[in-house]
Write a protein that holds these residues in place. Structure first.
Motif, PDB file in Angstrom:
ATOM      1  N   GLY A 159       0.759  -1.246   0.000  1.00  0.00           N
ATOM      2  CA  GLY A 159       0.000   0.000   0.000  1.00  0.00           C
ATOM      3  C   GLY A 159       0.787   1.291   0.000  1.00  0.00           C
ATOM      4  O   GLY A 159       0.269   2.323   0.405  1.00  0.00           O
ATOM      5  N   ILE A 160       2.040   1.274  -0.452  1.00  0.00           N
ATOM      6  CA  ILE A 160       2.825   2.512  -0.492  1.00  0.00           C
ATOM      7  C   ILE A 160       2.911   2.985  -1.941  1.00  0.00           C
ATOM      8  O   ILE A 160       3.369   2.247  -2.808  1.00  0.00           O
ATOM      9  N   PRO A 161       2.479   4.207  -2.225  1.00  0.00           N
ATOM     10  CA  PRO A 161       2.385   4.649  -3.624  1.00  0.00           C
ATOM     11  C   PRO A 161       3.730   4.957  -4.253  1.00  0.00           C
ATOM     12  O   PRO A 161       4.694   5.315  -3.573  1.00  0.00           O
ATOM     13  N   GLY A 162       3.779   4.823  -5.559  1.00  0.00           N
ATOM     14  CA  GLY A 162       4.937   5.275  -6.303  1.00  0.00           C
ATOM     15  C   GLY A 162       4.950   6.793  -6.394  1.00  0.00           C
ATOM     16  O   GLY A 162       3.903   7.443  -6.414  1.00  0.00           O
ATOM     17  N   ALA A 186      -4.092   6.686   9.025  1.00  0.00           N
ATOM     18  CA  ALA A 186      -4.274   5.984  10.294  1.00  0.00           C
ATOM     19  C   ALA A 186      -3.043   6.142  11.176  1.00  0.00           C
ATOM     20  O   ALA A 186      -1.901   6.143  10.688  1.00  0.00           O
ATOM     21  N   ASP A 187      -3.258   6.298  12.465  1.00  0.00           N
ATOM     22  CA  ASP A 187      -2.141   6.398  13.411  1.00  0.00           C
ATOM     23  C   ASP A 187      -1.430   5.051  13.552  1.00  0.00           C
ATOM     24  O   ASP A 187      -2.072   4.002  13.537  1.00  0.00           O
ATOM     25  N   PRO A 188      -0.107   5.096  13.725  1.00  0.00           N
ATOM     26  CA  PRO A 188       0.753   6.277  13.656  1.00  0.00           C
ATOM     27  C   PRO A 188       0.929   6.768  12.218  1.00  0.00           C
ATOM     28  O   PRO A 188       1.246   5.973  11.336  1.00  0.00           O
ATOM     29  N   ASP A 189       0.684   8.049  12.036  1.00  0.00           N
ATOM     30  CA  ASP A 189       0.705   8.658  10.713  1.00  0.00           C
ATOM     31  C   ASP A 189       2.142   9.035  10.355  1.00  0.00           C
ATOM     32  O   ASP A 189       2.621  10.112  10.704  1.00  0.00           O
ATOM     33  N   ILE A 194       6.826  12.892   9.115  1.00  0.00           N
ATOM     34  CA  ILE A 194       7.891  13.308   8.196  1.00  0.00           C
ATOM     35  C   ILE A 194       7.664  14.723   7.703  1.00  0.00           C
ATOM     36  O   ILE A 194       8.565  15.569   7.750  1.00  0.00           O
ATOM     37  N   ALA A 195       6.450  15.002   7.223  1.00  0.00           N
ATOM     38  CA  ALA A 195       6.172  16.315   6.648  1.00  0.00           C
ATOM     39  C   ALA A 195       6.311  17.428   7.671  1.00  0.00           C
ATOM     40  O   ALA A 195       6.743  18.545   7.332  1.00  0.00           O
ATOM     41  N   SER A 196       5.966  17.158   8.920  1.00  0.00           N
ATOM     42  CA  SER A 196       6.053  18.192   9.952  1.00  0.00           C
ATOM     43  C   SER A 196       7.491  18.566  10.272  1.00  0.00           C
ATOM     44  O   SER A 196       7.746  19.612  10.887  1.00  0.00           O
ATOM     45  N   ARG A 197       8.425  17.748   9.864  1.00  0.00           N
ATOM     46  CA  ARG A 197       9.851  18.008  10.106  1.00  0.00           C
ATOM     47  C   ARG A 197      10.536  18.676   8.914  1.00  0.00           C
ATOM     48  O   ARG A 197      11.734  18.973   8.968  1.00  0.00           O
ATOM     49  N   PRO A 230      11.537   2.365   7.964  1.00  0.00           N
ATOM     50  CA  PRO A 230      12.174   3.203   8.992  1.00  0.00           C
ATOM     51  C   PRO A 230      11.199   3.738  10.028  1.00  0.00           C
ATOM     52  O   PRO A 230      11.627   4.103  11.138  1.00  0.00           O
ATOM     53  N   LEU A 231       9.915   3.846   9.707  1.00  0.00           N
ATOM     54  CA  LEU A 231       8.894   4.334  10.639  1.00  0.00           C
ATOM     55  C   LEU A 231       7.687   3.414  10.572  1.00  0.00           C
ATOM     56  O   LEU A 231       7.372   2.857   9.522  1.00  0.00           O
ATOM     57  N   ALA A 232       7.002   3.278  11.696  1.00  0.00           N
ATOM     58  CA  ALA A 232       5.751   2.524  11.708  1.00  0.00           C
ATOM     59  C   ALA A 232       4.654   3.372  11.074  1.00  0.00           C
ATOM     60  O   ALA A 232       4.508   4.549  11.389  1.00  0.00           O
ATOM     61  N   CYS A 233       3.908   2.747  10.162  1.00  0.00           N
ATOM     62  CA  CYS A 233       2.841   3.473   9.467  1.00  0.00           C
ATOM     63  C   CYS A 233       1.525   2.727   9.680  1.00  0.00           C
ATOM     64  O   CYS A 233       1.370   1.591   9.227  1.00  0.00           O
ATOM     65  N   GLY A 234       0.587   3.399  10.331  1.00  0.00           N
ATOM     66  CA  GLY A 234      -0.687   2.776  10.617  1.00  0.00           C
ATOM     67  C   GLY A 234      -1.460   2.386   9.383  1.00  0.00           C
ATOM     68  O   GLY A 234      -2.204   1.406   9.396  1.00  0.00           O
ATOM     69  N   SER A 235      -1.271   3.122   8.288  1.00  0.00           N
ATOM     70  CA  SER A 235      -2.018   2.828   7.068  1.00  0.00           C
ATOM     71  C   SER A 235      -1.539   1.561   6.379  1.00  0.00           C
ATOM     72  O   SER A 235      -2.202   1.055   5.476  1.00  0.00           O
TER      73      SER A 235
END
Length: 237
Positions: A159-162, A186-189, A194-197, A230-235
């Motif tokens: 489910g990760i887009p190109g 979905a959390d964790p988002d 990433i975008a907030s950084r 590298p990060l947990a993704c709820g989605s």
């Protein structure tokens, strides 16, 4: 199915009117009214007959993206957790099974990519975009784009887009929406974190760099690598 196909065809012409122009790549290419090709005509108005996207950048390529990702986005538009009025309207009353059918249809398409975007950037911005996309920024806690979206930027199952074939305006717009909270998952988002950084300059640099990359001929997503993300993704659960 017949009534739904007619409804989507009606939405096709409503969207053409809303955007004030005819889209030559959206000329119907179906022979049977009761077919998936006919039922997605409301989609191809903006995304192209095979989901190849448009050159203006605001209607992204959806062809070849993982079906899980496309399905999640269609559900989000239908349920109002992702906001874009034409999309919200188009899928408002469509059931899960139909959304999965649409997602699987466009996921299987492999049209040629639009020519890579030609943008200019000063050397510092070019280097910053390259760094963020391929290495990341450990000091900011930002992983490389390729760590999740694939070395060839064609996405990753399930489910990760190109990112290949997307335009600067679209990439920058989505990163900005995540940063300000207009787009959520979905959390964790993970994309929110990433975008907030990223600064405005970071977003501009990485969006421009990504849009200039020539995609490989095979647009297929890479196999699942979720256990080593590298990060947990709820989605992605």
């Amino acid at each position: 199915m017949y009534r739904t196909g007619i409804a989507l065809l009606g939405a096709l012409f409503l969207l053409q009117t809303a955007h004030g122009q005819e889209r030559t790549d959206a000329i119907p290419a179906f022979k049977k009214l009761d077919s998936i090709e006919a039922r997605v005509q409301g989609c191809v108005t903006c995304h192209g007959q095979l989901g190849q996207g448009t050159a203006n950048g605001y209607f992204p390529r959806i062809a070849g993206k993982p079906s899980g990702y496309l399905y999640n986005q269609l559900v989000a538009f239908r349920d109002g957790t992702r906001s874009y009025p034409p999309m919200n309207y188009l899928v408002a009353y469509l059931p899960d099974a139909y959304l999965k059918e649409i997602a699987e249809h466009f996921s299987a398409q492999r049209p040629e990519y639009q020519p890579a975007e030609k943008t200019t950037a000063d050397p510092a911005a070019e280097q910053r975009g390259l760094l963020l996309a391929t290495v990341g920024d450990a000091a900011k806690g930002v992983p490389a784009c390729v760590a999740c979206h694939g070395k060839s930027l064609t996405g990753m199952d399930p489910g990760i887009p190109g990112l290949a074939g997307l335009r600067t305006a679209y990439i920058a717009g989505q990163l900005t929406r995540w940063r300000v909270g207009e787009r959520k998952a979905a959390d964790p988002d993970c994309m929110k974190r990433i975008a907030s950084r990223l600064s405005d300059a970071d977003i501009a640099a990485v969006a421009a760099w990504l849009s200039r990359q020539a995609p490989r001929a095979d647009a297929s997503p890479e196999p699942s690598n979720l256990v080593r993300m590298p990060l947990a993704c709820g989605s992605q659960r």
